[in-house]
Design a protein around this motif. Structure first.
Motif, PDB file in Angstrom:
ATOM      1  N   UNK A   1     -24.894  69.002   0.453  1.00 55.08           N
ATOM      2  CA  UNK A   1     -26.150  69.642   0.052  1.00 55.08           C
ATOM      3  C   UNK A   1     -27.317  69.021   0.820  1.00 55.08           C
ATOM      4  N   UNK A   2     -27.310  67.695   0.943  1.00 51.75           N
ATOM      5  CA  UNK A   2     -28.375  67.033   1.702  1.00 51.75           C
ATOM      6  C   UNK A   2     -28.342  67.458   3.172  1.00 51.75           C
ATOM      7  N   UNK A   3     -27.156  67.642   3.716  1.00 55.10           N
ATOM      8  CA  UNK A   3     -27.068  68.114   5.101  1.00 55.10           C
ATOM      9  C   UNK A   3     -27.762  69.468   5.245  1.00 55.10           C
ATOM     10  N   UNK A   4     -27.433  70.397   4.346  1.00 51.44           N
ATOM     11  CA  UNK A   4     -28.028  71.739   4.412  1.00 51.44           C
ATOM     12  C   UNK A   4     -29.546  71.683   4.262  1.00 51.44           C
ATOM     13  N   UNK A   5     -30.023  70.862   3.331  1.00 50.39           N
ATOM     14  CA  UNK A   5     -31.464  70.759   3.077  1.00 50.39           C
ATOM     15  C   UNK A   5     -32.177  70.146   4.277  1.00 50.39           C
ATOM     16  N   UNK A   6     -31.626  69.070   4.831  1.00 50.77           N
ATOM     17  CA  UNK A   6     -32.278  68.372   5.939  1.00 50.77           C
ATOM     18  C   UNK A   6     -32.277  69.206   7.220  1.00 50.77           C
ATOM     19  N   UNK A   7     -31.192  69.929   7.461  1.00 53.73           N
ATOM     20  CA  UNK A   7     -31.160  70.801   8.637  1.00 53.73           C
ATOM     21  C   UNK A   7     -32.206  71.906   8.504  1.00 53.73           C
ATOM     22  N   UNK A   8     -32.283  72.502   7.316  1.00 57.40           N
ATOM     23  CA  UNK A   8     -33.313  73.519   7.078  1.00 57.40           C
ATOM     24  C   UNK A   8     -34.716  72.946   7.257  1.00 57.40           C
ATOM     25  N   UNK A   9     -34.931  71.767   6.693  1.00 62.59           N
ATOM     26  CA  UNK A   9     -36.259  71.150   6.762  1.00 62.59           C
ATOM     27  C   UNK A   9     -36.639  70.843   8.206  1.00 62.59           C
ATOM     28  N   UNK A  10     -35.715  70.253   8.961  1.00 63.44           N
ATOM     29  CA  UNK A  10     -36.014  69.935  10.351  1.00 63.44           C
ATOM     30  C   UNK A  10     -36.338  71.177  11.158  1.00 63.44           C
ATOM     31  N   UNK A  11     -35.538  72.211  10.995  1.00 57.76           N
ATOM     32  CA  UNK A  11     -35.789  73.457  11.721  1.00 57.76           C
ATOM     33  C   UNK A  11     -37.098  74.106  11.290  1.00 57.76           C
ATOM     34  N   UNK A  12     -37.328  74.152   9.979  1.00 59.25           N
ATOM     35  CA  UNK A  12     -38.525  74.821   9.476  1.00 59.25           C
ATOM     36  C   UNK A  12     -39.794  74.132   9.964  1.00 59.25           C
TER      37      UNK A  12
END
Length: 386
Positions: A330-341
């Motif tokens: 879950x943290x992977x998904x959140x952090x990847x989204x955050x970095x891209x966004x």
């Protein structure tokens, strides 16, 4: 969040309709926004296609995208009289987004029941970068990203020829399709993909260039599109959340040296990841993990990346967390989204330092992805043989 992902697998019909309505509303609200890329590039390209006969215009070098996208834009431009140039571009981008969600469903269906896979695909439509990339920005990354996911789904189902064809189609849309290289090499090393299948991607790419060649564009020009793109600017990082964004803020790095180091690091990463993964491709979810690791690792190490180049990682990270919901995934998904966004916002609303901060989020995501990969490989290595 873990419980929410688990519950999402069993959404009721009413909840699905609500989510679909929310996605439709957000997409419609995004249509009036015209990004800088649309004003400078996409709208003039659309007008050029209309004014120069659509198919006949493909003979000219009026755009720096490959013809695969221009074919679709030419087709969509028949609706310019109804929607206008910007509306046509957004329509194509939204259709591409739907295609991306459909391919997410195909990947998820290899790991979870069909209804759960449909629910996951529906949630994908609401990912911040999914909305930001197509409906807001008017970009087409879901086209090549969707083809990459088609390849992942093909490898999951032991259909290497179909998967390789999808790889070729992804590269025909965008060179970023090569981010699936570690999975492709792992499949070849494990002999789950016959060696002859390496011929399929270049053949598919060549076939995708044929209509433009028939329209009159020189074959040499079509063969060197990506080489020309690589010479368009000399910058180690362009609002991208990767290591080069951090390094260039701390030290002065000569451009040529950075390119060489970055390419060598990425090539080494491809070989290392493929070699480590070659014996751990039996479970579909592990195929998904290898694809995710490559989709994060390569654009993180490569120089000359742009802010949208983690788009495939955005989709794969969500898919992996949906299939295997743990605190780490879950943290992977959140952090990847955050970095891209954050990198998106650097361009879309000129958020100062967005990509720089996003690079730290993506760095944390990469660390977690590599830990997840190591844990899966290590646990598989220690399974007692029967």
């Amino acid at each position: 969040m873990i419980d929410a992902l688990a519950r999402a697998r069993t959404l009721r019909d009413r909840d699905r309709y609500l989510l679909l309505g929310a996605a439709a509303a957000l997409y419609l609200l995004s249509v009036p926004f015209v990004s800088g890329d649309m004003r400078v590039h996409l709208i003039p390209w659309t007008r050029y296609l209309v004014e120069h006969g659509r198919f006949a215009a493909l003979a000219d070098r009026f755009a720096d995208y490959t013809p695969a996208y221009l074919y679709l834009l030419a087709l969509a431009s028949n609706a310019v009289a109804v929607f206008g140039p910007s509306g046509v571009i957004k329509l194509l981008s939204i259709l591409g987004t739907l295609f991306g969600a459909l391919t997410v469903r195909m990947v998820l269906a290899g790991c979870v029941p069909a209804r759960a896979a449909a629910n996951g695909a529906l949630l994908t439509l609401l990912l911040p970068t999914m909305i930001g990339n197509g409906p807001v920005w008017g970009q087409c990354d879901a086209l090549y990203g969707g083809c990459v996911l088609l390849a992942v789904a093909g490898f999951m189902r032991d259909r290497p020829a179909a998967a390789m064809a999808a790889v070729g189609l992804a590269i025909a849309f965008k060179l970023q399709g090569v981010f699936i290289a570690p999975l492709v090499l792992a499949m070849l090393l494990s002999r789950r993909a016959p060696l002859w299948t390496v011929l399929i991607p270049p053949l598919v790419y060549a076939a995708a260039m044929v209509p433009a060649w028939l329209a009159g564009r020189p074959a040499q020009d079509l063969a060197s599109i990506y080489l020309s793109q690589g010479q368009s600017y000399h910058d180690l990082a362009r609002s991208v959340p990767n290591i080069w964004q951090i390094l260039r803020a701390l030290v002065t790095i000569p451009y040529e040296a950075g390119v060489i180091v970055g390419l060598l690091a990425a090539a080494t990463a491809v070989v290392w990841l493929a070699w480590r993964a070659r014996r751990h491709l039996d479970a579909p979810v592990d195929v998904l993990l290898v694809a995710l690791t490559g989709a994060v690792l390569l654009p993180y190490l490569l120089p000359k990346m742009h802010n949208r180049y983690f788009f495939t990682a955005d989709l794969l990270a969500f898919a992996y967390a949906f299939v295997r919901p743990t605190k780490r995934t879950v943290w992977i998904a959140v952090l990847v989204q955050l970095g891209s966004l954050l990198s998106y916002l650097t361009f879309l609303i000129h958020l100062t330092g967005g990509a720089f901060v996003g690079a730290f989020a993506m760095s944390a995501a990469l660390v977690l992805v590599l830990r997840e990969f190591r844990a899966r490989v290590t646990s598989a290595d220690h399974v007692p043989s029967s």
